[in-house]
Design a protein around this motif. Structure first.
Motif, short mmCIF file in Angstrom:
data_model
loop_
_atom_site.label_atom_id
_atom_site.label_comp_id
_atom_site.label_asym_id
_atom_site.label_seq_id
_atom_site.Cartn_x
_atom_site.Cartn_y
_atom_site.Cartn_z
N ARG A 1 58.14 28.33 48.39
CA ARG A 1 57.27 28.60 49.51
C ARG A 1 55.82 28.44 49.07
N ILE A 2 54.97 28.13 50.03
CA ILE A 2 53.54 27.97 49.78
C ILE A 2 52.79 28.86 50.76
N TYR A 3 51.83 29.61 50.22
CA TYR A 3 51.03 30.50 51.05
C TYR A 3 49.55 30.21 50.82
N TYR A 4 48.82 30.04 51.90
CA TYR A 4 47.36 29.94 51.86
C TYR A 4 46.82 31.32 52.23
N ILE A 5 45.77 31.76 51.56
CA ILE A 5 45.15 33.03 51.90
C ILE A 5 43.65 32.90 51.70
N GLY A 6 42.87 33.34 52.68
CA GLY A 6 41.43 33.22 52.58
C GLY A 6 40.72 34.06 53.60
N TYR A 7 39.44 33.85 53.73
CA TYR A 7 38.65 34.59 54.70
C TYR A 7 37.66 33.66 55.37
N SER A 8 37.17 34.09 56.51
CA SER A 8 36.18 33.36 57.28
C SER A 8 36.72 31.98 57.66
N GLY A 9 35.83 31.01 57.78
CA GLY A 9 36.21 29.67 58.20
C GLY A 9 37.20 29.00 57.26
N LEU A 10 37.06 29.25 55.97
CA LEU A 10 37.99 28.63 55.02
C LEU A 10 39.38 29.23 55.12
N ARG B 1 52.92 29.08 54.93
CA ARG B 1 52.23 29.96 55.87
C ARG B 1 50.79 30.20 55.44
N GLY B 2 49.97 30.54 56.40
CA GLY B 2 48.58 30.86 56.13
C GLY B 2 48.24 32.28 56.55
N PHE B 3 47.35 32.90 55.78
CA PHE B 3 46.90 34.26 56.07
C PHE B 3 45.39 34.29 55.96
N VAL C 1 41.76 30.28 49.21
CA VAL C 1 40.70 29.41 49.70
C VAL C 1 39.48 30.31 49.92
N LEU C 2 38.46 30.16 49.06
CA LEU C 2 37.37 31.13 49.01
C LEU C 2 36.00 30.46 49.01
N VAL C 3 34.99 31.25 49.38
CA VAL C 3 33.59 30.85 49.28
C VAL C 3 32.97 31.73 48.21
N ASN C 4 32.27 31.13 47.27
CA ASN C 4 31.64 31.88 46.19
C ASN C 4 30.13 31.90 46.38
N THR C 5 29.66 32.89 47.11
CA THR C 5 28.22 33.08 47.30
C THR C 5 27.91 34.56 47.11
N GLU C 6 26.64 34.87 46.94
CA GLU C 6 26.24 36.26 46.76
C GLU C 6 26.57 37.11 47.98
N GLN C 7 26.61 36.50 49.15
CA GLN C 7 26.92 37.24 50.38
C GLN C 7 28.40 37.62 50.47
N CYS C 8 29.24 37.02 49.65
CA CYS C 8 30.69 37.23 49.76
C CYS C 8 31.26 38.03 48.60
N THR C 9 30.45 38.81 47.90
CA THR C 9 30.96 39.51 46.72
C THR C 9 32.04 40.52 47.05
N SER C 10 31.93 41.22 48.18
CA SER C 10 32.97 42.20 48.52
C SER C 10 34.29 41.51 48.82
N ARG D 1 37.90 41.87 46.77
CA ARG D 1 39.17 42.15 47.46
C ARG D 1 40.23 41.12 47.12
N PHE D 2 39.85 39.85 47.10
CA PHE D 2 40.83 38.80 46.79
C PHE D 2 41.21 38.81 45.32
N SER D 3 40.35 39.30 44.47
CA SER D 3 40.70 39.47 43.06
C SER D 3 41.82 40.50 42.91
N ILE D 4 41.74 41.56 43.69
CA ILE D 4 42.80 42.58 43.68
C ILE D 4 44.11 41.99 44.18
N ILE D 5 44.05 41.23 45.26
CA ILE D 5 45.26 40.59 45.80
C ILE D 5 45.83 39.61 44.77
N ALA D 6 44.97 38.83 44.12
CA ALA D 6 45.44 37.86 43.10
C ALA D 6 46.15 38.58 41.97
#
Length: 119
Positions: free
Chosen positions: A1-10, A33-35, A85-94, A98-103
């Protein structure tokens, strides 16, 4: 199985990509599936009830990261792939924390992880 997981537009982009696999390749709706963080609230749907159709497994409408943690992580095997699928900017540190914990939770079940990061 393949799972995509991300936040915002990505996250939505990963969700859309996974949703096309059924029609394009004939894959099971449970195979890819995507989340997305926030679930339906970030998809601009008022609620998941607009999308419900008779005969479709109700769990397929669970698309938040909380649903992923509750329903998918306990079932992961070494054969599953999880793509962050993530964005790495200073505005997205929280979000990144969170995704580091999930990983880390995912790593306990499978070593097949990928990360797509945009800066």
């Amino acid at each position: 199985r393949i799972y995509y997981i991300g936040y915002s537009g990505l996250g939505i982009m990963g969700f859309i990509d996974s949703s096309e696999m059924f029609d394009t390749y004939g894959e099971s709706l449970h195979t890819i599936r995507g989340f997305v963080e926030g679930g339906y609230e970030v998809t601009n749907f008022n609620s998941s009830t607009k999308l419900r159709r008779e005969g479709i497994d109700e769990t397929l409408f669970n698309l938040s990261t909380e649903d992923f943690e509750r329903e998918i992580i306990p079932t992961l095997t070494e054969h599953d792939l999880v793509i962050f699928v993530l964005v790495n900017t200073e505005q997205c540190t929280s979000e990144l924390k969170r995704f580091s914990i999930i990983a880390n939770q995912v790593k306990s079940s499978t070593t097949c992880l990928a990360e797509i990061t945009y800066a």
